[in-house]
Scaffold this motif. Structure first.
Motif, PDB file in Angstrom:
ATOM      1  N   ASP A   1      29.158  82.365  20.655  1.00 10.91           N
ATOM      2  CA  ASP A   1      28.175  81.297  20.835  1.00 10.91           C
ATOM      3  C   ASP A   1      28.376  80.236  19.740  1.00 10.91           C
ATOM      4  OD1 ASP A   1      25.800  80.167  22.027  1.00 10.91           O
ATOM      5  OD2 ASP A   1      24.686  80.850  20.253  1.00 10.91           O
ATOM      6  N   ALA A   2      28.570  80.698  18.504  1.00  8.11           N
ATOM      7  CA  ALA A   2      28.754  79.760  17.385  1.00  8.11           C
ATOM      8  C   ALA A   2      30.023  78.926  17.564  1.00  8.11           C
ATOM      9  CB  ALA A   2      28.814  80.530  16.074  1.00  8.11           C
ATOM     10  N   LEU A   3      31.032  79.499  18.242  1.00  6.14           N
ATOM     11  CA  LEU A   3      32.297  78.768  18.426  1.00  6.14           C
ATOM     12  C   LEU A   3      32.255  77.827  19.636  1.00  6.14           C
ATOM     13  CD1 LEU A   3      34.905  81.549  17.540  1.00  6.14           C
ATOM     14  CD2 LEU A   3      34.238  79.552  16.180  1.00  6.14           C
ATOM     15  N   GLY A   4      31.152  77.814  20.352  1.00  2.00           N
ATOM     16  CA  GLY A   4      31.003  76.857  21.456  1.00  2.00           C
ATOM     17  C   GLY A   4      31.366  77.387  22.826  1.00  2.00           C
ATOM     18  N   PHE A   5      31.634  78.699  22.927  1.00  3.28           N
ATOM     19  CA  PHE A   5      31.911  79.259  24.259  1.00  3.28           C
ATOM     20  C   PHE A   5      30.581  79.467  24.982  1.00  3.28           C
ATOM     21  CE2 PHE A   5      35.661  80.679  21.880  1.00  3.28           C
ATOM     22  CZ  PHE A   5      36.668  80.332  22.765  1.00  3.28           C
ATOM     23  N   PRO A   6      30.472  79.032  26.235  1.00  2.54           N
ATOM     24  CA  PRO A   6      29.245  79.311  26.971  1.00  2.54           C
ATOM     25  C   PRO A   6      29.132  80.809  27.278  1.00  2.54           C
ATOM     26  CG  PRO A   6      30.850  78.203  28.375  1.00  2.54           C
ATOM     27  CD  PRO A   6      31.447  78.258  27.005  1.00  2.54           C
ATOM     28  N   ARG A   7      27.900  81.320  27.387  1.00  2.39           N
ATOM     29  CA  ARG A   7      27.720  82.776  27.479  1.00  2.39           C
ATOM     30  C   ARG A   7      28.389  83.385  28.706  1.00  2.39           C
ATOM     31  NH1 ARG A   7      21.393  83.146  27.058  1.00  2.39           N
ATOM     32  NH2 ARG A   7      21.789  81.340  25.762  1.00  2.39           N
ATOM     33  N   GLU A   8      28.486  82.608  29.788  1.00  2.91           N
ATOM     34  CA  GLU A   8      29.099  83.175  30.991  1.00  2.91           C
ATOM     35  C   GLU A   8      30.614  83.354  30.827  1.00  2.91           C
ATOM     36  OE1 GLU A   8      27.495  80.349  30.759  1.00  2.91           O
ATOM     37  OE2 GLU A   8      28.669  78.703  31.588  1.00  2.91           O
ATOM     38  N   SER A   9      31.167  82.848  29.705  1.00  2.00           N
ATOM     39  CA  SER A   9      32.617  82.975  29.510  1.00  2.00           C
ATOM     40  C   SER A   9      32.988  84.108  28.559  1.00  2.00           C
ATOM     41  CB  SER A   9      33.180  81.671  28.938  1.00  2.00           C
ATOM     42  OG  SER A   9      32.790  81.513  27.580  1.00  2.00           O
ATOM     43  N   PHE A  10      31.989  84.797  27.987  1.00  2.00           N
ATOM     44  CA  PHE A  10      32.301  85.759  26.910  1.00  2.00           C
ATOM     45  C   PHE A  10      33.264  86.859  27.371  1.00  2.00           C
ATOM     46  CE2 PHE A  10      28.058  85.014  24.424  1.00  2.00           C
ATOM     47  CZ  PHE A  10      28.474  83.737  24.119  1.00  2.00           C
ATOM     48  N   THR A  11      33.075  87.338  28.603  1.00  2.00           N
ATOM     49  CA  THR A  11      33.966  88.408  29.079  1.00  2.00           C
ATOM     50  C   THR A  11      35.406  87.884  29.174  1.00  2.00           C
ATOM     51  OG1 THR A  11      32.110  89.190  30.375  1.00  2.00           O
ATOM     52  CG2 THR A  11      34.237  90.166  30.873  1.00  2.00           C
ATOM     53  N   GLY A  12      35.545  86.632  29.564  1.00  2.00           N
ATOM     54  CA  GLY A  12      36.872  86.027  29.646  1.00  2.00           C
ATOM     55  C   GLY A  12      37.524  85.909  28.273  1.00  2.00           C
ATOM     56  N   VAL A  13      36.726  85.581  27.247  1.00  2.34           N
ATOM     57  CA  VAL A  13      37.289  85.478  25.887  1.00  2.34           C
ATOM     58  C   VAL A  13      37.714  86.875  25.413  1.00  2.34           C
ATOM     59  CG1 VAL A  13      36.983  84.531  23.571  1.00  2.34           C
ATOM     60  CG2 VAL A  13      35.629  83.608  25.448  1.00  2.34           C
ATOM     61  N   PHE A  14      36.909  87.861  25.768  1.00  2.30           N
ATOM     62  CA  PHE A  14      37.281  89.249  25.439  1.00  2.30           C
ATOM     63  C   PHE A  14      38.643  89.557  26.071  1.00  2.30           C
ATOM     64  CE2 PHE A  14      35.098  93.447  24.356  1.00  2.30           C
ATOM     65  CZ  PHE A  14      36.258  94.177  24.357  1.00  2.30           C
ATOM     66  N   ALA A  15      38.813  89.145  27.318  1.00  3.70           N
ATOM     67  CA  ALA A  15      40.086  89.418  28.009  1.00  3.70           C
ATOM     68  C   ALA A  15      41.247  88.717  27.309  1.00  3.70           C
ATOM     69  CB  ALA A  15      39.999  88.974  29.469  1.00  3.70           C
ATOM     70  N   ILE A  16      41.021  87.505  26.781  1.00  4.55           N
ATOM     71  CA  ILE A  16      42.105  86.811  26.054  1.00  4.55           C
ATOM     72  C   ILE A  16      42.591  87.698  24.903  1.00  4.55           C
ATOM     73  CG2 ILE A  16      42.680  84.853  24.560  1.00  4.55           C
ATOM     74  CD1 ILE A  16      40.695  83.134  26.080  1.00  4.55           C
ATOM     75  N   GLY A  17      41.631  88.298  24.182  1.00  2.00           N
ATOM     76  CA  GLY A  17      41.999  89.112  23.016  1.00  2.00           C
ATOM     77  C   GLY A  17      42.551  90.476  23.390  1.00  2.00           C
ATOM     78  N   ARG A  18      41.993  91.099  24.419  1.00  2.00           N
ATOM     79  CA  ARG A  18      42.362  92.477  24.737  1.00  2.00           C
ATOM     80  C   ARG A  18      43.648  92.586  25.556  1.00  2.00           C
ATOM     81  NH1 ARG A  18      39.399  97.168  24.737  1.00  2.00           N
ATOM     82  NH2 ARG A  18      38.772  96.500  22.652  1.00  2.00           N
ATOM     83  N   THR A  19      44.105  91.472  26.139  1.00  2.00           N
ATOM     84  CA  THR A  19      45.299  91.554  26.993  1.00  2.00           C
ATOM     85  C   THR A  19      46.486  92.175  26.251  1.00  2.00           C
ATOM     86  OG1 THR A  19      44.579  89.697  28.325  1.00  2.00           O
ATOM     87  CG2 THR A  19      46.899  90.219  28.431  1.00  2.00           C
ATOM     88  N   VAL A  20      46.621  91.871  24.969  1.00  2.00           N
ATOM     89  CA  VAL A  20      47.771  92.424  24.240  1.00  2.00           C
ATOM     90  C   VAL A  20      47.658  93.957  24.156  1.00  2.00           C
ATOM     91  CG1 VAL A  20      46.789  92.045  21.910  1.00  2.00           C
ATOM     92  CG2 VAL A  20      49.249  92.194  22.229  1.00  2.00           C
ATOM     93  N   GLY A  21      46.447  94.462  23.977  1.00  3.05           N
ATOM     94  CA  GLY A  21      46.258  95.923  23.961  1.00  3.05           C
ATOM     95  C   GLY A  21      46.579  96.520  25.324  1.00  3.05           C
ATOM     96  N   TRP A  22      46.112  95.865  26.378  1.00  5.26           N
ATOM     97  CA  TRP A  22      46.393  96.367  27.731  1.00  5.26           C
ATOM     98  C   TRP A  22      47.905  96.413  27.985  1.00  5.26           C
ATOM     99  CZ3 TRP A  22      42.512  92.316  30.003  1.00  5.26           C
ATOM    100  CH2 TRP A  22      41.200  92.787  29.852  1.00  5.26           C
ATOM    101  N   ILE A  23      48.604  95.344  27.545  1.00  2.89           N
ATOM    102  CA  ILE A  23      50.055  95.286  27.783  1.00  2.89           C
ATOM    103  C   ILE A  23      50.762  96.377  26.977  1.00  2.89           C
ATOM    104  CG2 ILE A  23      52.132  93.889  27.391  1.00  2.89           C
ATOM    105  CD1 ILE A  23      50.446  91.416  28.050  1.00  2.89           C
ATOM    106  N   ALA A  24      50.357  96.524  25.717  1.00  7.18           N
ATOM    107  CA  ALA A  24      51.009  97.540  24.869  1.00  7.18           C
ATOM    108  C   ALA A  24      50.812  98.940  25.478  1.00  7.18           C
ATOM    109  CB  ALA A  24      50.436  97.472  23.454  1.00  7.18           C
ATOM    110  N   HIS A  25      49.585  99.223  25.927  1.00  7.21           N
ATOM    111  CA  HIS A  25      49.338 100.540  26.542  1.00  7.21           C
ATOM    112  C   HIS A  25      50.121 100.695  27.846  1.00  7.21           C
ATOM    113  CE1 HIS A  25      46.254 102.665  24.163  1.00  7.21           C
ATOM    114  NE2 HIS A  25      45.989 101.452  23.704  1.00  7.21           N
ATOM    115  N   ALA A  26      50.190  99.645  28.631  1.00  5.81           N
ATOM    116  CA  ALA A  26      50.922  99.721  29.899  1.00  5.81           C
ATOM    117  C   ALA A  26      52.401 100.003  29.632  1.00  5.81           C
ATOM    118  CB  ALA A  26      50.755  98.412  30.678  1.00  5.81           C
ATOM    119  N   ARG A  27      52.956  99.334  28.606  1.00  4.07           N
ATOM    120  CA  ARG A  27      54.372  99.555  28.288  1.00  4.07           C
ATOM    121  C   ARG A  27      54.580 100.982  27.764  1.00  4.07           C
ATOM    122  NH1 ARG A  27      57.696  98.469  30.544  1.00  4.07           N
ATOM    123  NH2 ARG A  27      59.277  98.600  28.920  1.00  4.07           N
ATOM    124  N   GLU A  28      53.666 101.419  26.908  1.00  8.22           N
ATOM    125  CA  GLU A  28      53.790 102.780  26.359  1.00  8.22           C
ATOM    126  C   GLU A  28      53.742 103.804  27.499  1.00  8.22           C
ATOM    127  OE1 GLU A  28      51.932 104.610  22.341  1.00  8.22           O
ATOM    128  OE2 GLU A  28      50.502 104.486  23.986  1.00  8.22           O
TER     129      GLU A  28
END
Ligand code: ACO
Length: 362
Positions: free
Chosen positions: A313-340
């Motif tokens: 919220d402080a960074l200016g993301f609207p609340r309906e986008s929070f899950t999408g921002v989470f996905a931006i950050g977590r995608t690397v974990g998902w990819i690493a696990h998928a490759r493993e």
């Protein structure tokens, strides 16, 4: 059978370890505390992907390639039609990601690291009636995301806060979305399919969909004095308090404190609504007290989503986008696990116990 697969070990991983009793998170041998005070998005991504693709690289090279990929990926934004823009941001983002080719190589991974970072700001701008802002390949991913969102260069504090968020949530053991990613990877369907499955799991309110409702809760509570009464009434109605509780943590989620710390420079620089922060502290205190009273047998503490709500919220993301921002950050974990999983695991195929009717003997 274990309902919700609680405590079932379903994979061996070198990627991250969640110690729910000690409240400790380790990502590839580094503690979250250390990582969040030293790493950027690019360095944690290089750390997580190390040895899991056919290329060897460090954070600087990855940053350069990611910048170029953001510029290439931006062409897909043209596919955003009005019907897609009517969807919640994470759903519109999922549709654009579904258009990307599948694959298991580094190029596929890079596309998927860049895509959510480009798509989400573009979707949010178009939904607000503004033109999308094209990526700047020379910027680090966190700074470019904020620039594409607002059209302005972020302050040093804002860039650092988003980096801290992206690092904090980059990976977290075998949570529901990561498990979904590994299940898909075990069939060798490809990384795009893994990431799409993971986003679909993430968006539920019991997983990554909680931080928007955390802000709704702050709005409804309004002032600190109302917190205890409001929270008690919510529990009377059988509701769960968003931003509290966790399957693994029996103590405070260490990511909550990492994000609380990341918020401080923004508070000091006057870039956050102080009243909101004070209200959140009162809500946290009241919620912990009410939960202790009502659920004495189940240790329930604050989780990552509570401070995610304040930070994004402080960074200016609207609340309906929070899950999408989470996905931006977590995608690397998902990819690493998928490759493993694809490199070391087998097809994931558990069994169920049949409890339905059986055919009658003739
Ligand atoms: N508020 C009130 N009560 C809760 C909460 C909560 N936030 N969380 C758990 N409980 C209660 C349950 O009602 C249950 O009580 P009961 O035994 O009297 O019925 C007990 O604690 C155990 O709950 P479970 O459902 O077994 O816990 P589970 O491990 O399945 O759930 C979850 C974990 C989904 C995170 C839960 O705590 C919750 O719903 N929290 C709110 C949503 C949230 O913040 N999600 C984000 C999680 S972090 C992440 O995924 C990124």
């Amino acid at each position: 059978m274990k309902n919700g697969l609680e405590d079932v070990i379903a994979a061996e991983t070198r990627l991250s370890d969640v110690d729910g009793e000690a409240g400790r998170l380790i990502i590839r041998g580094v503690s979250l505390d250390h990582l969040v005070s030293t790493a950027t998005y690019e360095s944690v991504a290089a750390l997580l992907l190390d040895g899991l693709t056919e290329r060897h690289f460090g954070p600087a090279e990855l940053g350069d390639w990611l910048g170029e990929m953001r510029v290439r990926i931006f062409a897909h934004v043209a596919a955003l039609q009005s019907d897609l823009l009517a969807l919640p941001p994470v759903d519109a983002m999922r549709v654009l990601i579904a258009r990307l080719p599948d694959g298991e190589d580094f190029e596929a991974a890079l596309r998927l690291l860049a895509a959510p970072a480009v798509f989400l700001p573009a979707i949010l701008r178009l939904q607000a009636g503004n033109e999308p802002v094209a990526p700047d390949a020379s910027l680090p991913q966190a700074a470019d995301i904020l620039r594409m969102l607002t059209g302005r260069m972020p302050s040093a504090e804002q860039k650092a806060a988003l980096d801290a968020y992206l690092v904090t949530i980059s990976d977290h053991g075998l949570n529901a979305s990561t498990f979904a990613s590994r299940v898909i990877a075990s069939t060798r369907a490809g990384l795009t399919s893994s990431v799409l499955a993971a986003i679909s799991a993430l968006k539920g309110p019991l997983h990554g969909g909680a931080p928007g409702p955390v802000l709704d809760m702050f709005d409804e509570i309004g002032v600190s004095e109302n917190a205890r009464g409001w929270l008690g009434r919510a529990l009377d109605r059988g509701e769960r308090l968003m931003g509290f509780g966790h399957r693994i943590y029996r103590v405070r989620d260490p990511r909550a404190d990492a994000l609380k710390k990341a918020l401080r420079p923004l508070v000091l620089a006057g870039q956050v609504d102080r009243q909101r922060v004070e209200l959140s502290e009162a809500v946290e205190r009241a919620a912990l007290a009410v939960l202790r009273e009502r659920k004495p047998d189940r240790p329930l503490d604050v989780n990552v989503e509570f401070y995610t709500a304040l930070l994004l919220d402080a960074l200016g993301f609207p609340r309906e986008s929070f899950t999408g921002v989470f996905a931006i950050g977590r995608t690397v974990g998902w990819i690493a696990h998928a490759r493993e999983q694809a490199l070391e695991g087998r097809l994931i195929r558990p069994r169920s116990i049949y409890v339905g009717p059986v055919p009658q003997a003739a």
